[in-house]
Every structure is written in structure tokens, then in C-alpha cells.
Design an enzyme around this catalytic site. Sequence first.
Site, short mmCIF file in Angstrom:
data_model
loop_
_atom_site.label_atom_id
_atom_site.label_comp_id
_atom_site.label_asym_id
_atom_site.label_seq_id
_atom_site.Cartn_x
_atom_site.Cartn_y
_atom_site.Cartn_z
N ASP A 29 0.86 -1.19 0.00
CA ASP A 29 0.00 0.00 0.00
C ASP A 29 0.90 1.24 0.00
O ASP A 29 1.90 1.32 0.72
CB ASP A 29 -0.91 0.00 1.23
CG ASP A 29 -2.05 1.01 1.09
OD1 ASP A 29 -3.21 0.58 0.95
OD2 ASP A 29 -1.78 2.23 1.13
N ILE A 30 0.51 2.23 -0.80
CA ILE A 30 1.34 3.43 -0.96
C ILE A 30 1.30 4.33 0.28
O ILE A 30 2.23 5.13 0.50
CB ILE A 30 0.91 4.20 -2.23
CG1 ILE A 30 2.04 5.03 -2.79
CG2 ILE A 30 -0.33 5.05 -1.99
CD1 ILE A 30 1.79 5.56 -4.21
N ASN A 86 -13.10 -3.00 2.20
CA ASN A 86 -14.05 -1.90 2.37
C ASN A 86 -15.00 -1.85 1.18
O ASN A 86 -14.56 -1.98 0.03
CB ASN A 86 -13.31 -0.57 2.49
CG ASN A 86 -12.36 -0.55 3.68
OD1 ASN A 86 -12.62 -1.20 4.69
ND2 ASN A 86 -11.25 0.16 3.56
N GLY A 92 -15.80 2.90 3.65
CA GLY A 92 -14.48 3.52 3.55
C GLY A 92 -13.74 3.21 2.27
O GLY A 92 -12.53 3.42 2.18
N HIS A 99 -10.23 -4.88 -3.31
CA HIS A 99 -8.90 -5.17 -2.77
C HIS A 99 -9.01 -5.59 -1.33
O HIS A 99 -9.84 -5.09 -0.58
CB HIS A 99 -7.99 -3.94 -2.90
CG HIS A 99 -8.61 -2.66 -2.42
ND1 HIS A 99 -9.49 -1.95 -3.19
CD2 HIS A 99 -8.49 -1.98 -1.27
CE1 HIS A 99 -9.89 -0.87 -2.54
NE2 HIS A 99 -9.30 -0.86 -1.35
N HIS A 101 -7.13 -5.55 2.15
CA HIS A 101 -6.05 -4.96 2.93
C HIS A 101 -5.51 -6.00 3.91
O HIS A 101 -6.28 -6.71 4.54
CB HIS A 101 -6.57 -3.81 3.80
CG HIS A 101 -7.02 -2.59 3.08
ND1 HIS A 101 -6.21 -1.49 2.90
CD2 HIS A 101 -8.21 -2.28 2.50
CE1 HIS A 101 -6.91 -0.54 2.26
NE2 HIS A 101 -8.11 -0.99 2.01
P1 AMP Z 1 -9.77 1.75 0.22
O1 AMP Z 1 -9.88 3.04 0.97
O2 AMP Z 1 -10.21 0.54 1.01
O3 AMP Z 1 -10.42 1.84 -1.14
O4 AMP Z 1 -8.22 1.52 0.02
C1 AMP Z 1 -7.50 2.02 -1.06
C2 AMP Z 1 -6.05 1.85 -0.70
O5 AMP Z 1 -5.29 2.00 -1.87
C3 AMP Z 1 -5.54 2.87 0.32
O6 AMP Z 1 -5.01 2.19 1.45
C4 AMP Z 1 -4.47 3.63 -0.47
O7 AMP Z 1 -3.37 4.02 0.32
C5 AMP Z 1 -4.08 2.61 -1.51
N1 AMP Z 1 -3.51 3.16 -2.73
C6 AMP Z 1 -3.96 4.23 -3.45
N2 AMP Z 1 -3.18 4.44 -4.52
C7 AMP Z 1 -2.22 3.47 -4.50
C8 AMP Z 1 -1.10 3.16 -5.33
N3 AMP Z 1 -0.81 3.86 -6.44
N4 AMP Z 1 -0.32 2.11 -4.99
C9 AMP Z 1 -0.59 1.39 -3.89
N5 AMP Z 1 -1.63 1.64 -3.05
C10 AMP Z 1 -2.42 2.67 -3.36
#
Ligand code: AMP
Length: 113
Positions: A29-30, A86, A92, A99, A101
Site C-alpha cells: 500500500d502506498i 471496504n 471507507g 482489494h 487490505h
Molecule cells: P480503500 O480506501 O479501502 O479503497 O483503500 C484504497 C487503498 O489503496 C488505500 O489504502 C491507499 O493508500 C491505496 N492506494 C492508493 N493508490 C495506490 C497506489 N498507487 N499504490 C498502492 N496503493 C495505493
Amino acid sequence: MDCLFCKIVNGDIPATVLYEDDDVIAFEDIMPQAPTHFLVIPKRHISTLNDLTDDDAPMVGKLQITAAKIAKQKGISDAGYRVAMNCNEMGGQTVYHIHMHVLGGRAMTWPPG
Ligand code: AMP
Ligand code: ZN
């Protein structure tokens, strides 16, 4: 398809990939919310958990098994970790490609905020 995670799947946006096969890909995760925080996603675009069908059962199982394998490789299994998916706004969700987490390396609280 203007989807961030589809772009990661296609290699159009870089990611730190932890695992990849024909069906799923896992990457860091970024914006990590814990010392360990990675995501496991299907390569096929599915917007939300609401869009899953019975045919997706093997893929969903593979997401979880992949998450558990990587957690073991990263050494967070025995101490414990959190898995979360989520769904939609109140869940959220911010990226509309499903995805899983996986968060570990610190104590989690319950219930999540
Ligand atoms: P959600 O809020 O459950 O939709 O989670 C989306 C997740 O994607 C968050 O934890 C972000 O930090 C992560 N995210 C967004 N952009 C990227 C990216 N380019 N590479 C890796 N993770 C990302
Ligand atoms: Zn997508």
C-alpha cells in the site's frame, strides 16, 4: 478503463509487487497504515464487493489464501494481523477495484473507526 488498480495490473503505474499470478496480484500500500500494509486484488476489474457472483468464489478464496501466504513470508502471522475489505462509501472504499487490505506489525483495535 480509468481504474488506478487496473493500471497497476497492466504495469502503467508502478507498484512494489509482492506476488503475481494469472488471477491475483499483491503489492505494498502506498500509504501504509501499519508497519506491514499490503493489498491483494483480482487482476480482473470488479468495482465493489456488491458486484461479486457465485462464479467469483475461487478468486475470492485465492485472495485470502494469497494474503495469508504473504503474511507468513513477512513474519507477521504468529503475532497476528488484520484483513479488511471496504465496500462503498460508508465502508471507507476509495478505490473502486476490490482489494483486500492486510495490516500487521502493530496491535489492531476493535472495532475499527
Ligand atoms: P480503500 O480506501 O479501502 O479503497 O483503500 C484504497 C487503498 O489503496 C488505500 O489504502 C491507499 O493508500 C491505496 N492506494 C492508493 N493508490 C495506490 C497506489 N498507487 N499504490 C498502492 N496503493 C495505493
Ligand atoms: Zn480496475
